[in-house]
Write a protein that holds these residues in place. Structure first.
Motif, PDB file in Angstrom:
ATOM      1  N   ASN A 464     118.574  -3.271  42.185  1.00 14.13           N
ATOM      2  CA  ASN A 464     118.264  -1.826  42.166  1.00 14.13           C
ATOM      3  C   ASN A 464     116.766  -1.694  41.879  1.00 14.13           C
ATOM      4  OD1 ASN A 464     118.068   0.917  41.873  1.00 14.13           O
ATOM      5  ND2 ASN A 464     119.925   1.119  40.625  1.00 14.13           N
ATOM      6  N   GLN A 465     115.954  -1.561  42.943  1.00  8.92           N
ATOM      7  CA  GLN A 465     114.512  -1.520  42.791  1.00  8.92           C
ATOM      8  C   GLN A 465     113.937  -0.371  43.617  1.00  8.92           C
ATOM      9  OE1 GLN A 465     112.266  -5.132  43.342  1.00  8.92           O
ATOM     10  NE2 GLN A 465     113.908  -6.443  42.532  1.00  8.92           N
ATOM     11  N   THR A 466     112.802   0.181  43.110  1.00 11.07           N
ATOM     12  CA  THR A 466     112.036   1.178  43.861  1.00 11.07           C
ATOM     13  C   THR A 466     110.707   0.532  44.222  1.00 11.07           C
ATOM     14  OG1 THR A 466     113.091   3.018  42.722  1.00 11.07           O
ATOM     15  CG2 THR A 466     111.009   3.470  43.832  1.00 11.07           C
ATOM     16  N   VAL A 467     110.394   0.493  45.501  1.00 12.48           N
ATOM     17  CA  VAL A 467     109.243  -0.291  45.961  1.00 12.48           C
ATOM     18  C   VAL A 467     108.385   0.553  46.895  1.00 12.48           C
ATOM     19  CG1 VAL A 467     110.413  -2.500  45.725  1.00 12.48           C
ATOM     20  CG2 VAL A 467     110.611  -1.224  47.872  1.00 12.48           C
ATOM     21  N   TYR A 468     107.173   0.061  47.087  1.00 10.74           N
ATOM     22  CA  TYR A 468     106.221   0.677  48.017  1.00 10.74           C
ATOM     23  C   TYR A 468     106.104  -0.288  49.212  1.00 10.74           C
ATOM     24  CZ  TYR A 468     101.941   3.125  49.535  1.00 10.74           C
ATOM     25  OH  TYR A 468     101.007   3.870  50.231  1.00 10.74           O
ATOM     26  N   ILE A 469     106.404   0.207  50.394  1.00 12.91           N
ATOM     27  CA  ILE A 469     106.354  -0.641  51.583  1.00 12.91           C
ATOM     28  C   ILE A 469     105.262  -0.108  52.483  1.00 12.91           C
ATOM     29  CG2 ILE A 469     107.659  -1.614  53.501  1.00 12.91           C
ATOM     30  CD1 ILE A 469     110.214  -1.025  51.972  1.00 12.91           C
ATOM     31  N   SER A 470     104.222  -0.868  52.600  1.00 10.90           N
ATOM     32  CA  SER A 470     103.092  -0.457  53.433  1.00 10.90           C
ATOM     33  C   SER A 470     103.474  -0.489  54.912  1.00 10.90           C
ATOM     34  CB  SER A 470     101.896  -1.373  53.187  1.00 10.90           C
ATOM     35  OG  SER A 470     101.521  -1.347  51.838  1.00 10.90           O
ATOM     36  N   ALA A 471     102.606   0.132  55.692  1.00 13.23           N
ATOM     37  CA  ALA A 471     102.832   0.125  57.140  1.00 13.23           C
ATOM     38  C   ALA A 471     102.950  -1.301  57.658  1.00 13.23           C
ATOM     39  CB  ALA A 471     101.695   0.858  57.842  1.00 13.23           C
ATOM     40  N   SER A 472     103.995  -1.545  58.489  1.00 11.28           N
ATOM     41  CA  SER A 472     104.258  -2.860  59.133  1.00 11.28           C
ATOM     42  C   SER A 472     104.594  -3.956  58.135  1.00 11.28           C
ATOM     43  CB  SER A 472     103.062  -3.294  60.010  1.00 11.28           C
ATOM     44  OG  SER A 472     102.787  -2.307  60.991  1.00 11.28           O
ATOM     45  N   GLN A 473     104.932  -3.607  56.926  1.00 12.58           N
ATOM     46  CA  GLN A 473     105.238  -4.614  55.913  1.00 12.58           C
ATOM     47  C   GLN A 473     106.745  -4.879  55.880  1.00 12.58           C
ATOM     48  OE1 GLN A 473     104.375  -3.461  51.874  1.00 12.58           O
ATOM     49  NE2 GLN A 473     104.382  -5.574  51.114  1.00 12.58           N
ATOM     50  N   ARG A 474     107.112  -6.170  55.567  1.00 11.80           N
ATOM     51  CA  ARG A 474     108.508  -6.566  55.370  1.00 11.80           C
ATOM     52  C   ARG A 474     108.655  -7.043  53.927  1.00 11.80           C
ATOM     53  NH1 ARG A 474     111.599  -8.388  59.767  1.00 11.80           N
ATOM     54  NH2 ARG A 474     112.285 -10.184  58.543  1.00 11.80           N
ATOM     55  N   LEU A 475     109.651  -6.527  53.242  1.00 12.90           N
ATOM     56  CA  LEU A 475     109.944  -6.968  51.885  1.00 12.90           C
ATOM     57  C   LEU A 475     111.287  -7.670  51.895  1.00 12.90           C
ATOM     58  CD1 LEU A 475     108.830  -4.035  49.540  1.00 12.90           C
ATOM     59  CD2 LEU A 475     107.608  -6.118  50.122  1.00 12.90           C
ATOM     60  N   THR A 476     111.341  -8.863  51.292  1.00  9.43           N
ATOM     61  CA  THR A 476     112.559  -9.652  51.234  1.00  9.43           C
ATOM     62  C   THR A 476     113.037  -9.719  49.799  1.00  9.43           C
ATOM     63  OG1 THR A 476     111.876 -10.982  53.142  1.00  9.43           O
ATOM     64  CG2 THR A 476     113.597 -11.899  51.720  1.00  9.43           C
TER      65      THR A 476
END
Length: 625
Positions: A464-476
């Protein structure tokens, strides 16, 4: 007997003669009475009265004696008690005192006097030349100088009275009395405010003050009334002359009803004096300070609402001052609060103040820097607040800066995979979930919530996380868990991962299979009834030990009851059973088989036996006597 006038003193006063001494002379001593009065050379008289038992002597005439008296007092002199005097012209009559010295006289003393000087008879004083008399026996008298208060401003003036031709006295010193009439008339203009002050209101009540001269002028005097831009006065000029100089004249004062806010303020009225009388021409006259109640409200300050695109770079916020004022105005402003974030995130602003000069109106602006970010977000706001006004009031002190977003929504995609150590997965083994959230757009995505709550049958920590995803970014995200003992044998476990964002939400799932249960349960052990026991209850209770299954667990038992070669099966979930109906009498055998959740049946138990038999009784009556 001797009698005498008042200035004589004979002794003795009685003489007695007898037949024996009738021819012996007796002496009378006569002296003058020293009376302290000047009388010059005078005479006194002594008379004699004779009384006797001898009728020839009784009442007989006796000659009197005239006595010459030489006075030892000198002749008195008449003079003024003082040579000079002075008094204000409004002091009233002045006594010019004459004295007789060194002693009074038995006669009236007269003296003539003449009046001269710089003062004018009939205008400044009332006294003519004449004769003054000091009555016999007195030592003083007064010449009355009546001083007239003429109200003219003039130099001090002198009245001189000179003595001459004394009668029954000589002239002493001083023979001249000089009296100075001090002028008490000062030229001036008296200004008196009604009630001690002059108070008016714009568009409202007026007030008055009074003007009068302080002395009689020799010619007309004009007092010109001059007002300023705040006041009005009527009449505009006042004229006084020698007859009306002391008649009070009234000036009515009003306030100029302008459209300028001045708060309660003051105005000034001045006076200019002109006259043919040099004492009055150009003389200073007091002015009047007028207290004015303003009827205008303070100017109003209002801040505008502003809407700008975040690509605008700056936003100009305008504060407007409405209503003219004679005072400068200022107000402080602050920027903060709202849904936008300052400090260079959504905008940058510095708190400050704006000011207006006296008489100035209209709008003044300050600038807020707007940040053009790459975030798709709702339109955001910042609050603008006004405070601490001077010279004005705040009518609208709350403004709103709205920054409209110019970014397209981000495109977020979530994928989820699962891997297990064995296939199918065994209980207790590790399960690894891999969640990938990809931003497939040119717009940043802040505040993306990623959630993966592990399902039943899987042990581990939820994501359960709140994250910032930049343009064209992938978070794993990698989530490591284990197959719980409660995982169903041969079952499939589905796990769902999801994301949520203001632009939308999405989810993906991953499934793995748990190994099947192939091991049968253990053999049950019968407790009762066994061993051929005879029972008289047609509904006996069957008991056996609980069977433990290490995998899916025992979920049911099958009890097989055999009687006269016929077997009947009963399925129960507990390790005990009681028939719902009576069984037939006879011999029975029974066995129990356990079944687990996977449907595996274990070996049947050893056979148990029992007999059901109901005793037969005959009841006979017994008679007892």
């Amino acid at each position: 007997s001797l009698t005498h006038t008042s200035r004589l003193s004979p002794s003795p006063l009685n003489l007695t003669f007898t037949p024996l001494n009738w021819n012996i002379a007796q002496t009378v001593t006569v002296s003058a009475v020293d009376d302290g009065l000047y009388q010059g050379l005078t005479s006194g008289l002594i008379t004699h009265t004779t009384t006797s038992t001898d009728p020839d002597y009784s009442g007989i005439a006796t000659a009197g004696v005239t006595v010459s008296i030489l006075d030892d007092e000198v002749q008195p002199s008449v003079q003024f008690s003082t040579a000079t005097s002075a008094a204000d012209e409004n002091s009233g009559p002045v006594n010019l005192t004459l004295t007789l010295a060194p002693n009074p006289s038995t006669q009236d003393v007269t003296v003539s006097y003449a009046v001269t000087g710089t003062a004018t008879a009939g205008v400044d004083f009332s006294l003519s030349g004449g004769t003054a008399i000091i009555r016999a026996g007195d030592t003083m008298t007064n010449i009355i100088l009546a001083v007239l208060d003429d109200f003219y401003n003039e130099p001090d003036e002198v009245v001189t009275v000179t003595l001459s031709a004394p009668g029954n006295a000589s002239l002493g010193t001083p023979v001249t009395r000089t009296h100075t009439i001090l002028d008490d008339d000062t030229p001036g203009v008296s200004v008196t405010q009604t009630g001690g002050s002059t108070d008016v209101a714009e568009g409202g009540p007026t007030d008055t003050y009074q003007v009068v001269l302080t002395s009689r002028p020799t010619g007309p005097v004009t007092v010109t009334v001059t007002t300023d831009a705040q006041t009005g006065a009527s009449p505009g000029s006042l004229t006084f002359d020698g007859l009306t100089w002391n008649t009070v004249q009234t000036v009515t004062v009003s306030a100029v009803d302008d459209a300028v806010y001045e708060s309660n303020h003051t105005g000034q009225i001045t006076h200019t004096v002109t006259s043919t009388d040099s004492d009055y021409h150009g003389i200073a006259a007091a002015g009047v300070t007028v207290n004015i109640t303003d009827n205008e409200s303070p100017p109003q300050l209002a801040v505008d609402d502003v809407t700008v695109d975040e690509a605008a770079g700056t936003a100009a916020v305008t504060v407007t001052l409405t209503g003219q004022s004679s005072f400068p105005a200022s107000v402080e402003y602050t920027v903060g609060g709202g849904t936008a974030t300052g400090g260079g995130v959504d905008y940058s602003a510095v708190n400050g103040s704006l000011s207006w000069l006296a008489g100035e109106t209209g709008g003044k602006s300050f600038t807020i820097t707007v940040v053009d970010d790459a975030l798709d977000e709702p339109d955001e706001t910042a609050n603008v607040s006004l405070s601490n006004p001077t010279g004005a009031a705040i009518s609208d002190g709350s403004g709103l800066l709205t920054i409209t977003d110019n970014d397209l929504p981000p495109m977020l995609v979530i994928t989820k995979t699962v891997s297990t150590a064995s296939t199918p997965a065994r209980h207790g083994e590790t399960v690894t979930y891999t969640i990938v959230v990809a931003n497939q757009s040119a717009t940043d995505a802040p505040d993306v919530s990623v959630v993966d709550n592990l399902p039943a049958g899987v042990s581990g920590t939820n994501l359960n996380q709140t994250v910032y995803i930049s343009a064209s970014q992938r978070l794993t995200f990698t989530l490591t868990a284990s197959v719980a003992g409660s995982a169903p044998y041969g079952g499939s476990i589905t796990n769902i991962a999801s994301f949520s964002h203001v632009s939308g939400s999405g989810q993906d799932s991953a499934v793995f299979t748990v190994e099947p249960d192939t091991a049968p349960p253990a053999i049950p052990t019968l407790i009762t009834p066994t061993g051929g026991i005879a029972l008289a209850n047609l509904r006996p209770t069957f008991d056996w030990d609980d069977v433990v299954d290490g995998e899916t667990g025992v979920v049911s038992y099958t009890l097989t009851l055999t009687h006269t070669g016929v077997s009947t099966g009963y399925t129960v979930t507990e390790s005990t059973f009681t028939p719902a109906a009576d069984l037939a009498e006879g011999d029975y055998t029974w066995t129990v088989q356990a079944f687990d959740a996977a449907g595996n049946g274990g070996p049947s138990s050893a056979e148990g036996s029992f007999r059901l038999s109901i005793p037969k009784y005959i009841f006979l009556p017994i008679v007892i006597k």
